[in-house]
Enzyme design. Structure first.
Site, mmCIF file in Angstrom:
data_model
loop_
_atom_site.group_PDB
_atom_site.id
_atom_site.type_symbol
_atom_site.label_atom_id
_atom_site.label_comp_id
_atom_site.label_asym_id
_atom_site.label_seq_id
_atom_site.Cartn_x
_atom_site.Cartn_y
_atom_site.Cartn_z
ATOM 1 N N TYR A 291 -17.100 -1.548 9.636
ATOM 2 C CA TYR A 291 -15.735 -2.001 9.332
ATOM 3 C C TYR A 291 -15.766 -3.212 8.416
ATOM 4 O O TYR A 291 -15.036 -3.281 7.418
ATOM 5 C CB TYR A 291 -14.996 -2.336 10.632
ATOM 6 C CG TYR A 291 -13.580 -2.826 10.396
ATOM 7 C CD1 TYR A 291 -12.604 -1.973 9.896
ATOM 8 C CD2 TYR A 291 -13.223 -4.150 10.665
ATOM 9 C CE1 TYR A 291 -11.309 -2.418 9.671
ATOM 10 C CE2 TYR A 291 -11.936 -4.603 10.454
ATOM 11 C CZ TYR A 291 -10.980 -3.733 9.956
ATOM 12 O OH TYR A 291 -9.698 -4.182 9.727
ATOM 13 N N GLY B 169 1.940 -1.953 7.112
ATOM 14 C CA GLY B 169 2.542 -1.129 6.073
ATOM 15 C C GLY B 169 4.035 -1.003 6.239
ATOM 16 O O GLY B 169 4.791 -1.099 5.268
ATOM 17 N N SER C 24 -9.612 -8.095 5.195
ATOM 18 C CA SER C 24 -9.592 -8.554 6.584
ATOM 19 C C SER C 24 -10.516 -9.743 6.732
ATOM 20 O O SER C 24 -11.475 -9.910 5.971
ATOM 21 C CB SER C 24 -10.053 -7.420 7.510
ATOM 22 O OG SER C 24 -10.361 -7.897 8.799
ATOM 23 N N GLY D 253 2.974 -1.084 11.930
ATOM 24 C CA GLY D 253 2.235 -2.293 11.607
ATOM 25 C C GLY D 253 2.525 -2.897 10.256
ATOM 26 O O GLY D 253 3.683 -3.001 9.816
ATOM 27 N N GLY E 272 0.082 3.986 4.142
ATOM 28 C CA GLY E 272 0.014 3.708 5.568
ATOM 29 C C GLY E 272 1.204 2.937 6.097
ATOM 30 O O GLY E 272 1.099 1.760 6.430
#
Length: 311
Positions: free
Chosen positions: A178, A26, A149, A24, A20
């Site tokens: 999530y 990555g 996260s 952002g 990814g």
């Protein structure tokens, strides 16, 4: 321990594989590793976005060698194809950063294999990816970083039936899904490290989180098809109170390169509530430290991908 990008060691001769990288965290992680001399292998679903990312890496990390592998983590067949491409092309991967993910799509959707999209992409896809890459990770004493996260602290456990196509949550609660996917990322990181140590391997597995970082995922995450008013609103708030993507990538870079980390650590921002600040070792939630839950998740993940991940 105080840490900055000046502490990244010379990575010349090391190969880093990052999922990814079209924007952002990555992208910023790839730039940081490339600047330190690492050869980069980056993954993306969109070929045009990948080309743009490679150009940005070349601009910010002059001389970095970058190769692109197409990867859709929401399709286990494609995960296996991409991993086979990597293991055929390279005899080792020294750093693996499992970064790609999807965030709170507003409506229920599923992966190609029938899993709820967030748990299927964020966890099951990366679990299958790491398992398929294991021969080139194990033999190179790799450092594996799983990106979690702050949202993992909002859930106290994981509904393991969500790791089955028929067990998708009803009604769909996007933030809960999530949070569970991010808890799964961290449980996986810590359990992988325990298993590697028990097997006497030099593989190091570390978790990391970016705090509250302003990235495209806060804008496009709340919709599965582009921009939306909720997504735009979240993104505008993020621009005001969040740290930059480059700052958010700092914990990922520390997790990927700091030789003082021996495995099993969790790295995040040092500021209030972990929202922003310089990276440091932080404490996972109680649920993330639940070794029985981690073992159950591992078994459920093996069942989900139809393969044994024997560390």
């Amino acid at each position: 321990m105080s840490w900055s990008t000046h502490d990244i060691p010379d990575l010349t001769g090391k190969r880093a594989l990052i999922t990814g990288v079209t924007g952002g965290l990555g992208l910023q992680t790839a730039i940081g590793l490339g600047r330190a001399g690492a050869d980069l292998v980056v993954t993306a679903r969109d070929e045009r976005k990948a080309e743009t990312a490679v150009s940005r890496i070349a601009d910010k990390a002059a001389g970095a060698h970058v190769e692109v592998v197409s990867l859709d983590l929401a399709d286990l067949a494609d995960v296996r194809r991409a991993a086979a491409e990597v293991t055929k092309a390279y005899d080792r991967v020294d750093i693996l950063v499992n970064n790609a993910g999807i965030m709170v799509p507003p409506r229920y959707s599923s992966t190609a294999d029938g899993f709820e999209l967030q748990i299927g992409t964020n966890h099951i896809g990366h679990f299958a990816w790491t398992a398929a890459l294991w021969p080139v990770l194990r033999d190179s004493s790799a450092r594996i970083v799983s990106v979690a996260s702050l949202a993992h602290t909002a859930v106290g456990s994981i509904d393991l039936t969500s790791l089955t196509p028929e067990g998708s949550p009803q009604p769909y609660r996007r933030w809960q899904s999530y949070g569970q996917s991010k808890l799964a990322n961290l449980l996986f990181a810590l359990e992988l490290d325990r298993r590697a140590k028990a097997a006497g391997l030099d593989v190091v597995s570390v978790g990391a989180h970016p705090g509250y970082a302003a990235t495209n995922i806060t804008k496009t995450g709340p919709t599965s098809s582009g921009l939306s008013l909720p997504g735009m609103g979240m993104h505008q708030v993020s621009r005001i109170i969040a740290q930059s993507a480059a700052a958010g990538a700092m914990p990922l870079l520390m997790a990927a390169t700091d030789p003082r980390l021996s495995g099993g650590e969790y790295v995040g921002p040092s500021g209030i509530r972990g929202l922003r600040g310089k990276p440091k070792i932080v404490t996972p939630s109680r649920a993330a430290r639940d070794e029985e839950l981690a073992r159950d998740l591992w078994s459920a993940s093996e069942s989900a991908i139809g393969e044994t991940f024997d560390v």
